[in-house]
Design an enzyme around this catalytic site. Structure first.
Site, PDB file in Angstrom:
ATOM      1  N   LYS A 128       0.762  -1.075  -0.068  1.00  0.00           N
ATOM      2  CA  LYS A 128       0.060   0.247  -0.228  1.00  0.00           C
ATOM      3  C   LYS A 128       1.012   1.457   0.044  1.00  0.00           C
ATOM      4  CE  LYS A 128      -2.831   2.414   3.218  1.00  0.00           C
ATOM      5  NZ  LYS A 128      -3.911   2.511   4.427  1.00  0.00           N
ATOM      6  N   LYS A 130      -9.840  12.940   8.618  1.00  0.00           N
ATOM      7  CA  LYS A 130      -9.687  11.528   9.810  1.00  0.00           C
ATOM      8  C   LYS A 130      -9.713  13.093  10.986  1.00  0.00           C
ATOM      9  CE  LYS A 130      -6.751   8.843   8.053  1.00  0.00           C
ATOM     10  NZ  LYS A 130      -6.782   7.277   8.863  1.00  0.00           N
ATOM     11  N   ASP A 160       1.435   6.351   5.794  1.00  0.00           N
ATOM     12  CA  ASP A 160       0.964   5.496   5.269  1.00  0.00           C
ATOM     13  C   ASP A 160       1.567   4.476   3.664  1.00  0.00           C
ATOM     14  OD1 ASP A 160      -1.687   3.910   5.326  1.00  0.00           O
ATOM     15  OD2 ASP A 160      -2.922   5.347   4.331  1.00  0.00           O
ATOM     16  N   ASP A 182     -12.008   6.504   4.007  1.00  0.00           N
ATOM     17  CA  ASP A 182     -10.686   6.582   4.369  1.00  0.00           C
ATOM     18  C   ASP A 182     -10.478   5.084   5.061  1.00  0.00           C
ATOM     19  OD1 ASP A 182      -8.841   7.256   6.126  1.00  0.00           O
ATOM     20  OD2 ASP A 182      -9.914   7.491   7.803  1.00  0.00           O
ATOM     21  N   GLU A 222      -9.112   4.189   2.268  1.00  0.00           N
ATOM     22  CA  GLU A 222      -8.765   3.478   0.585  1.00  0.00           C
ATOM     23  C   GLU A 222      -7.496   2.944   0.545  1.00  0.00           C
ATOM     24  OE1 GLU A 222      -5.469   4.861   2.489  1.00  0.00           O
ATOM     25  OE2 GLU A 222      -7.481   5.251   3.401  1.00  0.00           O
ATOM     26  N   ARG A 267      -7.162  -0.024   0.615  1.00  0.00           N
ATOM     27  CA  ARG A 267      -7.782  -1.529   0.199  1.00  0.00           C
ATOM     28  C   ARG A 267      -8.208  -1.398  -1.208  1.00  0.00           C
ATOM     29  NH1 ARG A 267     -12.709  -1.830   4.614  1.00  0.00           N
ATOM     30  NH2 ARG A 267     -10.675  -1.021   6.108  1.00  0.00           N
TER      31      ARG A 267
END
Length: 503
Positions: free
Chosen positions: A265, A277, A288, A347, A349, A351
């Site tokens: 990811k 968020k 992330d 949020d 996202e 996946r």
């Protein structure tokens, strides 16, 4: 970006005769005083048999990662002695890694050259100490204007062994350097500000790293993603001015025994999108993309080690931002390969971009797919900040991943995808939704979502590294503050297992 890693070498010598700034020996808890490791027992003669009592008078207990410094006595060529605690059990590879990491952090600014007289001198011991020293000496100085005032890092590390010319010892040292380079590259990428590492730049840096390692590189820009149908990545990235990318790095040696695919990811910053968020939730969201960083760096290590196994890394990259062009809750995306997803929460996202890459990677029919992602806060609630979750479609493979992680010094724990989890993702308008309508079992639901995009007959494991990918507390062992490089060692270990015919 990061400070230069120290050089690593091995030699055969008695501990007291090594001319370095600091000589490192190991100690463990004892009944009255600390118990001396073999290298420390050799040094004890120079202390007139009073090394243990001297350390005890300084408060040393021998507990794991405890470091006690004392000046060298006459007859010892090192300027300083550093006694590092190994803990109460017979020290294994991970205890040695952590001890080495702790002591090089402590010696920064106090020593330039260091020798380790710790462990039994075997290839496993030498490799663990070298890894720990290389991991522990890491520091990220890119944005510091006063970096010259930071304690100077160690420049050279020597590990003492009775067999410096042994092929296994040399191989362990080579492996440690390759793995450490990959771990520290991952840390560099994770620690870089998102204003400096957005999808285009991340893709360029991944391309450069791949070229250095002799890999085949493919970078898909927005137009290519549109043409090929990467709807998940495009949907997540459409709210940002920085356009998404998908990067593929491929290592294909002749007569490869297996083909492994790693998918990571690569959300270079995650605001949550329209499902915004809170401020506190964004403070570490530059990390992330840690999964993408890990898989890209891991395949460079596999290439550096010239393992006889094919490995392909896929890294879908996007910036998840709120704007007038951002995707909305209730939008429907068409993932690569055709499945449709109703976006109930923007949020969730990660996946969506992983689904694209997993579906595409499945077309190549690899032996296994392992995806790595900072995917859910739920996994952190379940397993804390130092353990990643392992989920997948094959319990035996999940267990194998866990054992591989443990040998590499990483902590992973298998979690289930319970019956009925997939049904919680049913959508009234699309093939499935990206989240369940309830909040329970979020990590398991996310894994169930990803499982929908794994090709038939392919063993797959999902590593949720949301907890261990970023350390926002104090440094410990060889783990710095910031990016940790989580899962790189596990991925390299899986490639080594495949090369050895174990996978």
């Amino acid at each position: 970006m990061s400070v230069k890693s120290p050089s690593i070498s091995v030699r055969k010598a008695s501990a007291p005769s090594v001319k370095v700034d600091a000589l490192v020996v190991g100690v463990a808890p004892g009944d009255q005083e600390v118990t001396l490791d073999s290298g420390a027992r050799e040094l004890d003669k120079a202390f007139g048999g009073r090394l243990a009592s001297t350390l005890a008078s300084l408060g040393a207990k021998g507990k794991a990662e405890e470091v006690t410094l004392l000046p060298s006595p006459s007859g010892v060529d090192a300027t300083l002695v550093a006694a590092v605690g190994l803990g109460g059990e017979e020290p294994g590879a991970e205890a040695l890694r952590r001890a080495a990491g702790a002591v090089v952090r402590r010696l920064a600014g106090k020593a330039d050259t260091v020798a380790f007289a710790v462990g039994d001198g075997t290839a496993e011991s030498v490799g663990a100490l070298a890894e720990g020293a290389l991991f522990g000496s890491y520091a990220f100085d890119r944005y510091r204007t006063n970096a010259d005032k930071r304690p100077a890092p160690i420049s050279a590390v020597t590990v003492l062994t009775g067999k410096p010319r042994d092929k296994a010892v040399k191989a362990a040292l080579t492996r440690a350097e390759a793995v450490a380079a990959a771990v520290n590259l991952t840390r560099d990428w994770v620690n870089t500000a998102p204003s400096d590492l957005y999808p285009e730049v991340f893709a360029d840096e991944a391309k450069a790293a791949g070229k250095r390692a002799g890999l085949t590189v493919e970078v898909l820009d927005r137009k290519a993603l549109e043409a090929k149908g990467y709807g998940g990545t495009l949907g997540v990235g459409q709210g940002s001015e920085r356009e998404p990318r998908v990067v593929r790095l491929s290592y294909k040696p002749a007569r490869a025994k297996k083909h492994l695919v790693f998918v990571g990811k690569g959300i270079t910053f995650d605001t949550g999108g329209i499902s915004l968020k809170p401020n506190e939730g964004m403070l570490t969201m530059k990390s992330d993309m840690a999964g993408a960083a890990a898989v890209l760096a891991a395949v460079t290590a596999v290439a550096d080690l010239q393992l006889p196994v094919a490995v392909t890394a896929w890294a879908p990259m996007a910036e998840n931002m709120p704007s007038g062009s951002a995707q909305r809750p209730s939008d429907v995306l068409r993932i690569y390969g055709g499945k449709t997803v109703e976006v109930l929460n923007t949020d969730a996202e990660g996946r969506l971009v992983l689904a694209d890459a997993i579906a595409r990677a499945s077309e190549d029919k690899p032996d296994v797919i392992v995806d790595v992602a900072t995917l859910t806060g739920a996994c952190m609630v379940a397993l804390g900040g130092r353990t990643f979750g392992i989920m997948g479609n094959d319990e035996d493979f999940n267990s194998f991943v866990r054992r591989t992680a443990g040998r590499a010094g990483e902590e992973g724990w298998p979690l289930p995808i319970p019956e009925g989890t997939r049904e919680s993702l049913d959508s009234k308008v699309a093939d499935l939704a990206n989240v369940a309508r309830g909040r329970l079992g979020g990590a398991l639901v996310a894994a169930s979502f990803l499982n929908e995009f794994v090709g038939e007959g392919i063993r797959w494991a999902h590593l949720d590294i949301a907890g261990p990918s970023y350390n926002d507390s104090a440094a410990w062992g060889y783990t710095p503050v910031g990016g940790t490089g989580s899962s790189v060692r596990t991925l390299v270990g899986l490639a080594e297992a495949a090369a050895a015919g174990e996978l």
